[in-house]
Each structure stands twice: as structure tokens, then as C-alpha cells.
Design a protein around this motif. Structure first.
Motif, PDB file in Angstrom:
ATOM      1  N   PHE A   1       0.871  -1.186   0.000  1.00  0.00           N
ATOM      2  CA  PHE A   1       0.000   0.000   0.000  1.00  0.00           C
ATOM      3  C   PHE A   1       0.903   1.229   0.000  1.00  0.00           C
ATOM      4  O   PHE A   1       1.884   1.288   0.737  1.00  0.00           O
ATOM      5  CB  PHE A   1      -0.911   0.030   1.216  1.00  0.00           C
ATOM      6  CG  PHE A   1      -2.059   0.987   1.073  1.00  0.00           C
ATOM      7  CD1 PHE A   1      -3.295   0.548   0.613  1.00  0.00           C
ATOM      8  CD2 PHE A   1      -1.912   2.338   1.363  1.00  0.00           C
ATOM      9  CE1 PHE A   1      -4.359   1.430   0.460  1.00  0.00           C
ATOM     10  CE2 PHE A   1      -2.961   3.224   1.207  1.00  0.00           C
ATOM     11  CZ  PHE A   1      -4.191   2.764   0.748  1.00  0.00           C
ATOM     12  N   GLY A   2       0.571   2.203  -0.842  1.00  0.00           N
ATOM     13  CA  GLY A   2       1.412   3.376  -0.994  1.00  0.00           C
ATOM     14  C   GLY A   2       0.893   4.615  -0.277  1.00  0.00           C
ATOM     15  O   GLY A   2      -0.318   4.827  -0.178  1.00  0.00           O
ATOM     16  N   LEU A   3       1.827   5.411   0.219  1.00  0.00           N
ATOM     17  CA  LEU A   3       1.519   6.726   0.775  1.00  0.00           C
ATOM     18  C   LEU A   3       2.225   7.775  -0.063  1.00  0.00           C
ATOM     19  O   LEU A   3       3.419   7.648  -0.356  1.00  0.00           O
ATOM     20  CB  LEU A   3       1.980   6.840   2.233  1.00  0.00           C
ATOM     21  CG  LEU A   3       1.395   5.857   3.242  1.00  0.00           C
ATOM     22  CD1 LEU A   3       1.900   6.191   4.643  1.00  0.00           C
ATOM     23  CD2 LEU A   3      -0.121   5.835   3.213  1.00  0.00           C
ATOM     24  N   THR A   4       1.500   8.801  -0.452  1.00  0.00           N
ATOM     25  CA  THR A   4       2.111   9.906  -1.169  1.00  0.00           C
ATOM     26  C   THR A   4       1.698  11.212  -0.494  1.00  0.00           C
ATOM     27  O   THR A   4       0.953  11.201   0.491  1.00  0.00           O
ATOM     28  CB  THR A   4       1.723   9.889  -2.660  1.00  0.00           C
ATOM     29  OG1 THR A   4       2.487  10.879  -3.360  1.00  0.00           O
ATOM     30  CG2 THR A   4       0.238  10.161  -2.851  1.00  0.00           C
ATOM     31  N   ILE A   5       2.178  12.329  -1.008  1.00  0.00           N
ATOM     32  CA  ILE A   5       1.981  13.615  -0.340  1.00  0.00           C
ATOM     33  C   ILE A   5       2.182  14.714  -1.374  1.00  0.00           C
ATOM     34  O   ILE A   5       2.852  14.489  -2.393  1.00  0.00           O
ATOM     35  CB  ILE A   5       2.990  13.755   0.832  1.00  0.00           C
ATOM     36  CG1 ILE A   5       2.694  14.955   1.712  1.00  0.00           C
ATOM     37  CG2 ILE A   5       4.417  13.774   0.323  1.00  0.00           C
ATOM     38  CD1 ILE A   5       3.535  14.987   2.993  1.00  0.00           C
ATOM     39  N   ASN A   6       1.614  15.879  -1.145  1.00  0.00           N
ATOM     40  CA  ASN A   6       1.808  16.982  -2.076  1.00  0.00           C
ATOM     41  C   ASN A   6       3.260  17.462  -2.041  1.00  0.00           C
ATOM     42  O   ASN A   6       3.878  17.507  -0.966  1.00  0.00           O
ATOM     43  CB  ASN A   6       0.892  18.153  -1.734  1.00  0.00           C
ATOM     44  CG  ASN A   6      -0.573  17.828  -1.967  1.00  0.00           C
ATOM     45  OD1 ASN A   6      -0.903  16.890  -2.696  1.00  0.00           O
ATOM     46  ND2 ASN A   6      -1.461  18.584  -1.324  1.00  0.00           N
ATOM     47  N   PRO A   7       3.826  17.836  -3.186  1.00  0.00           N
ATOM     48  CA  PRO A   7       5.235  18.275  -3.224  1.00  0.00           C
ATOM     49  C   PRO A   7       5.529  19.433  -2.272  1.00  0.00           C
ATOM     50  O   PRO A   7       6.578  19.452  -1.616  1.00  0.00           O
ATOM     51  CB  PRO A   7       5.430  18.693  -4.681  1.00  0.00           C
ATOM     52  CG  PRO A   7       4.384  17.953  -5.441  1.00  0.00           C
ATOM     53  CD  PRO A   7       3.212  17.826  -4.522  1.00  0.00           C
ATOM     54  N   GLU A   8       4.617  20.403  -2.206  1.00  0.00           N
ATOM     55  CA  GLU A   8       4.839  21.564  -1.345  1.00  0.00           C
ATOM     56  C   GLU A   8       4.920  21.152   0.125  1.00  0.00           C
ATOM     57  O   GLU A   8       5.751  21.660   0.884  1.00  0.00           O
ATOM     58  CB  GLU A   8       3.727  22.593  -1.541  1.00  0.00           C
ATOM     59  CG  GLU A   8       3.599  23.136  -2.946  1.00  0.00           C
ATOM     60  CD  GLU A   8       2.847  22.198  -3.880  1.00  0.00           C
ATOM     61  OE1 GLU A   8       2.864  22.452  -5.099  1.00  0.00           O
ATOM     62  OE2 GLU A   8       2.256  21.199  -3.390  1.00  0.00           O
TER      63      GLU A   8
ATOM     64  N   LEU B   1       8.193  12.184  -6.065  1.00  0.00           N
ATOM     65  CA  LEU B   1       6.761  11.891  -5.994  1.00  0.00           C
ATOM     66  C   LEU B   1       6.203  11.473  -7.351  1.00  0.00           C
ATOM     67  O   LEU B   1       5.402  10.532  -7.438  1.00  0.00           O
ATOM     68  CB  LEU B   1       6.010  13.111  -5.458  1.00  0.00           C
ATOM     69  CG  LEU B   1       6.252  13.407  -3.971  1.00  0.00           C
ATOM     70  CD1 LEU B   1       5.703  14.772  -3.601  1.00  0.00           C
ATOM     71  CD2 LEU B   1       5.612  12.325  -3.103  1.00  0.00           C
ATOM     72  N   GLN B   2       6.593  12.150  -8.390  1.00  0.00           N
ATOM     73  CA  GLN B   2       6.121  11.774  -9.721  1.00  0.00           C
ATOM     74  C   GLN B   2       6.573  10.362 -10.088  1.00  0.00           C
ATOM     75  O   GLN B   2       5.798   9.574 -10.647  1.00  0.00           O
ATOM     76  CB  GLN B   2       6.623  12.781 -10.759  1.00  0.00           C
ATOM     77  CG  GLN B   2       5.942  14.137 -10.686  1.00  0.00           C
ATOM     78  CD  GLN B   2       6.493  15.120 -11.694  1.00  0.00           C
ATOM     79  OE1 GLN B   2       7.638  14.991 -12.162  1.00  0.00           O
ATOM     80  NE2 GLN B   2       5.696  16.120 -12.045  1.00  0.00           N
ATOM     81  N   THR B   3       7.815  10.029  -9.755  1.00  0.00           N
ATOM     82  CA  THR B   3       8.348   8.707 -10.071  1.00  0.00           C
ATOM     83  C   THR B   3       7.621   7.612  -9.296  1.00  0.00           C
ATOM     84  O   THR B   3       7.223   6.587  -9.858  1.00  0.00           O
ATOM     85  CB  THR B   3       9.861   8.646  -9.751  1.00  0.00           C
ATOM     86  OG1 THR B   3      10.534   9.663 -10.483  1.00  0.00           O
ATOM     87  CG2 THR B   3      10.429   7.287 -10.110  1.00  0.00           C
ATOM     88  N   VAL B   4       7.441   7.839  -8.002  1.00  0.00           N
ATOM     89  CA  VAL B   4       6.815   6.827  -7.156  1.00  0.00           C
ATOM     90  C   VAL B   4       5.332   6.661  -7.494  1.00  0.00           C
ATOM     91  O   VAL B   4       4.818   5.530  -7.547  1.00  0.00           O
ATOM     92  CB  VAL B   4       7.015   7.191  -5.669  1.00  0.00           C
ATOM     93  CG1 VAL B   4       6.123   6.328  -4.789  1.00  0.00           C
ATOM     94  CG2 VAL B   4       8.472   7.004  -5.283  1.00  0.00           C
ATOM     95  N   GLU B   5       4.633   7.761  -7.729  1.00  0.00           N
ATOM     96  CA  GLU B   5       3.215   7.648  -8.075  1.00  0.00           C
ATOM     97  C   GLU B   5       3.033   6.935  -9.414  1.00  0.00           C
ATOM     98  O   GLU B   5       2.066   6.172  -9.595  1.00  0.00           O
ATOM     99  CB  GLU B   5       2.568   9.032  -8.092  1.00  0.00           C
ATOM    100  CG  GLU B   5       2.409   9.633  -6.697  1.00  0.00           C
ATOM    101  CD  GLU B   5       1.825  11.025  -6.719  1.00  0.00           C
ATOM    102  OE1 GLU B   5       1.271  11.426  -7.772  1.00  0.00           O
ATOM    103  OE2 GLU B   5       1.912  11.721  -5.691  1.00  0.00           O
ATOM    104  N   ALA B   6       3.946   7.153 -10.337  1.00  0.00           N
ATOM    105  CA  ALA B   6       3.894   6.430 -11.613  1.00  0.00           C
ATOM    106  C   ALA B   6       4.089   4.932 -11.379  1.00  0.00           C
ATOM    107  O   ALA B   6       3.429   4.090 -12.019  1.00  0.00           O
ATOM    108  CB  ALA B   6       4.964   6.959 -12.568  1.00  0.00           C
TER     109      ALA B   6
END
Length: 277
Positions: A205-212, A237-242
Motif C-alpha cells: 500500500f502506498g503513501l504519497t503527499i503533495n510536493p509543497e 513523488l512523480q516517479t513513485v506515483e507512476a
């Protein structure tokens, strides 16, 4: 003297761990637009400990000119009455619920000190919870990838996206064995899952976050570093979300969520069940 309502001292008090007071207090205070200066007082089960607490309450009142808010859960009548007589707005977090249950089932409650954290009722569940915490600590931040077959869930994400606090919360509150792994530079260059994760895809399961938000968090840790730069955060973030999308790994954005909300949403998405005492 405190003349506005932009901040307020808030105390969480209990003769147990105070986790319930904190949890309910956070939910309630989330409805109001002021900053809470919070302090927790667990295991207030003696006159000496209560005296220390009352000094803190009085100091807050004298310093700010307004009564602090106190969310409490205490079963010893004498201590409870002294707290209610202090210069505070005090709220028993269980009183109205207990009274409602009493009225509905027509049964008199029998308050007992430490009932909520007693291990005698089901010691197996208690020690399972301890084992889950130990497992989660041992698998924090990619320390080891051994024993993944024992994990309930594996959290993936870039550094500082909320994996560690979420993992520990899920272990302590839900009794789950959680692995968390931060994508490092080599992972981002490969743009593929580690072989160790392939046979455990159903646990990912992945966790991401806004760049700012990520930049802000990293700046607080390593100000002015490449690690904290806008460009680096956005690239990671772009790499991981992809990767998440390509590998069909479910993920959520943690930017505006508390650790309680993150944990609950992860459980909701994965279908994992809480293991509660």
C-alpha cells in the motif's frame, strides 16, 4: 494575558494511558478554529500526581487569563472532584456515554481503575499487540526485509510521507504487523519493485503527499539541502506515483490527513481488520 481565541491550553488527563482522552479531544477540537497547546497527563492515580496537574492548570489560568480545556477520564471520586473544582473547563470523555448505556440496559456501572488497560481479561491479545509493535519497530524505514510473510501490510512511499507514524499507530492501536519502506535513489532509478515485494503484492500500500508539503517537512529537517528542494521532492513523488499506478498498488495522499485518518483509510481500502483489546 491571552486576549484572543487563536490558541488555548488543552490538557488530556487520565488514570490510564490517556489515549482515549487524546483521541476524543482531537475529534472535538477539530471542529474549532484555534490552535491547541496540548499536554498529556497519563496515570494520574494518586493525590501527588493530581497536585502536580492542578499546579499546571493554575499556572495556565494565571498566565493566559482564561481557563484551559481539560479532557479527562478518572474513576477515583476524590481526585475527580478536585479536578472539576479547578480553574478549568473540564470534560469527562466517558460520562455521557456511560450514562446513556446505563439508562438503556438498566445496569449499574462498576468503575474500576485501569479497566481499559487490564491484560487479565485476554492476555493473549495483549501480548499479540506487544509482538506487533516489536515487529513494526524492527521493520521501520526499511531496516530489514526479512520476515515479510508475517506482515499484515507493507507501506511504501518516499521519505517523510508519513510511513513511520502510520505504521506505529496501526501497530499500537490495531495490533497489526506493519513494514514500511522508503524509496531510495537506487529504487527511483530502477523504477521497479524490489524482488522481495513481488510475492507480497497483495500486502503493498502506498503513501504519497503533495510536493509543497513534502518540501516543508524536509526543510524542517535539513534546511537548504538537495533532499528538501522543490525539484527533488517533485521528481521523487512523480516517479513513485507512476510506479504505484503501473504496478496497480493502491495509495492515498496524506497531505491533509492526521495519522488516525491515514490509518483508518488504509484499513478501509485494504479490508484489514482491527485487532483490538
Amino acid at each position: 494575558m491571552q486576549t484572543d481565541m487563536q490558541s488555548r491550553d488543552v490538557f488530556y488527563v487520565s488514570d490510564g494511558t490517556a489515549i482515549t482522552c487524546e483521541t476524543l479531544g482531537h475529534v472535538v477540537l477539530g471542529q474549532f478554529p484555534f490552535k491547541a497547546n496540548e499536554k498529556t497527563f497519563p496515570f494520574v492515580e494518586s493525590a501527588d500526581k493530581l497536585t502536580d496537574l492542578l499546579k499546571e492548570i493554575e499556572a495556565s489560568y494565571l498566565r493566559n487569563g482564561v481557563k484551559p480545556l481539560v479532557f479527562f477520564s478518572m474513576v477515583i471520586p476524590e481526585l475527580r472532584q478536585q479536578l472539576l473544582a479547578s480553574h478549568s473547563y473540564s470534560y469527562d470523555v466517558l460520562e455521557s456515554i456511560v450514562q446513556k448505556v446505563q439508562d438503556d440496559i438498566q445496569m449499574q456501572p462498576k468503575p474500576k481503575l485501569h479497566r481499559s488497560r487490564s491484560v487479565s481479561r485476554d492476555s493473549d491479545k495483549y501480548f499479540d499487540r506487544i509482538a506487533a509493535i516489536e515487529y513494526t519497530l524492527a521493520h521501520d524505514d526499511g531496516i530489514t526485509l526479512k520476515g515479510l510473510e508475517d506482515a499484515d501490510i507493507i507501506l511504501l512511499g518516499v521519505s517523510r510521507s508519513g510511513k513511520t507514524p502510520t505504521s506505529l499507530y496501526m501497530a499500537m492501536q490495531f495490533g497489526l504487523r506493519v513494514v514500511n519502506y522508503p524509496f531510495i535513489e537506487d529504487d527511483l532509478a530502477r523504477m521497479r519493485l524490489l524482488p522481495e515485494f513481488e510475492i507480497h503484492r497483495h500486502k503493498l500500500f502506498g503513501l504519497t503527499i503533495n510536493p509543497e508539503r513534502l518540501t516543508e517537512i524536509r526543510e524542517n529537517r535539513l534546511a537548504g539541502s538537495e533532499y528538501a528542494s522543490n525539484e527533488q521532492c517533485l521528481h521523487e513523488l512523480q516517479t513513485v506515483e507512476a510506479l504505484f499506478r503501473r504496478e496497480a498498488i493502491p495509495y492515498i495522499n496524506t497531505s491533509s490527513l492526521s495519522v488516525e485518518e491515514i490509518s483508518t483509510r488504509v484499513l478501509e481500502r485494504t479490508g484489514l481488520r482491527r485487532r483490538l483489546l
